[in-house]
Design an enzyme around this catalytic site. Structure first.
Site, PDB file in Angstrom:
ATOM      1  N   ARG A  55       0.659  -1.303   0.223  1.00 57.48           N
ATOM      2  CA  ARG A  55      -0.230  -0.482   0.276  1.00 57.48           C
ATOM      3  C   ARG A  55       1.028   1.005  -0.095  1.00 57.48           C
ATOM      4  NH1 ARG A  55      -3.504  -3.195  -1.197  1.00 57.48           N
ATOM      5  NH2 ARG A  55      -5.217  -3.736   0.080  1.00 57.48           N
ATOM      6  N   GLU A  56       0.602   1.974  -1.619  1.00 61.26           N
ATOM      7  CA  GLU A  56       1.566   3.380  -0.949  1.00 61.26           C
ATOM      8  C   GLU A  56       0.761   4.250  -0.029  1.00 61.26           C
ATOM      9  OE1 GLU A  56       1.197   1.733  -3.890  1.00 61.26           O
ATOM     10  OE2 GLU A  56       2.538   0.498  -4.247  1.00 61.26           O
ATOM     11  N   ARG A  81       1.282  13.771   2.595  1.00 58.90           N
ATOM     12  CA  ARG A  81       1.037  15.256   2.655  1.00 58.90           C
ATOM     13  C   ARG A  81       1.378  16.058   4.076  1.00 58.90           C
ATOM     14  NH1 ARG A  81       1.019  19.350  -0.765  1.00 58.90           N
ATOM     15  NH2 ARG A  81      -0.877  20.457  -1.489  1.00 58.90           N
ATOM     16  N   GLU A  91      -1.698  35.017   0.833  1.00 58.55           N
ATOM     17  CA  GLU A  91      -2.794  34.734  -0.082  1.00 58.55           C
ATOM     18  C   GLU A  91      -3.526  35.546  -1.347  1.00 58.55           C
ATOM     19  OE1 GLU A  91      -2.040  29.863  -0.479  1.00 58.55           O
ATOM     20  OE2 GLU A  91      -3.949  30.922  -0.276  1.00 58.55           O
ATOM     21  N   GLU A 108       8.045  31.945  -3.460  1.00 59.33           N
ATOM     22  CA  GLU A 108       7.431  30.530  -4.535  1.00 59.33           C
ATOM     23  C   GLU A 108       6.406  30.497  -5.500  1.00 59.33           C
ATOM     24  OE1 GLU A 108       4.969  29.174  -1.182  1.00 59.33           O
ATOM     25  OE2 GLU A 108       6.082  29.675   0.611  1.00 59.33           O
TER      26      GLU A 108
END
Length: 202
Positions: A42-43, A47, A107, A153
């Site tokens: 299982r991968e 994150r 943002e 970024e």
């Protein structure tokens, strides 16, 4: 996976780039109390913790939405730019609320004055460990710039002040194709009157 009903036999890091991928060999307890056999590999895409915040100007009954390039949707469907709410990942030592306030400024150029938690959830628990906490924050939307984001970024973010009715219509017309915006605005549609009574005039 520190859980008495999960037995990890092997874990290895298969990829260590912008995204990280761990491969597990494991078994787990079944609902009848017995154990599964060892599952096929299982991968898990590593994150981590993410935060989103829907920015609401109660005095003007408007929300601040953003639009930016997303490589995942571009590769899947050609829709490279999505309309979203402000969001970002936790840096070490931050709380979700701190991230919401930081990302709102980075943002969208907004200072969050009051904040309320909406929910937390796992966007894709079959393959990602990502856990998302979603907030709604009170802001003053007057005088915002047209674009935002962190230059280091290479972020190029369009900032949009959208009347609340129009934002809810985007949701109803299936024009918000990302879970965090759908969840936030679905909640907002049910809580808008309460928030406006609570925050308008503060």
């Amino acid at each position: 996976m520190d859980h008495p009903d999960i037995e990890v036999q092997e874990k290895k890091r298969a990829y260590n780039g912008y995204l990280k991928v761990d491969v597990y060999r494991l078994r787990h307890k079944k609902f009848d109390g017995s154990w599964t056999g060892v599952l096929p590999p299982r991968e898990v895409c590593v994150r981590g913790e993410a935060v989103g915040v829907l920015l609401y100007d109660a005095e003007r009954d408007s929300v601040v939405l953003i639009e930016q390039f997303r490589v995942g949707s571009a590769s899947a469907s050609g829709r490279g730019w999505l309309t979203e709410i402000v969001a970002g990942l936790l840096d070490e030592g931050e709380t979700p609320e701190q991230v919401a306030r930081r990302e709102a400024m980075e943002e969208a150029g907004c200072t969050v004055q009051d904040i309320e938690m909406i929910c937390d959830y796992y966007p894709s628990p079959g393959a990602y460990d990502e856990h998302v906490t979603v907030f709604c924050g009170r802001v003053d939307s007057r005088g915002l710039a047209a674009t935002g984001g962190c230059a280091d970024e290479h972020e190029d973010i369009r900032i949009m002040v959208v009347p609340a009715d129009e934002a809810i219509r985007l949701l109803d017309e299936n024009r918000l194709n990302n879970s965090i915006a759908i969840i936030a605005l679905g909640w907002f549609a049910r809580n808008r009157d309460r928030l406006r009574a609570k925050w308008d005039g503060k």
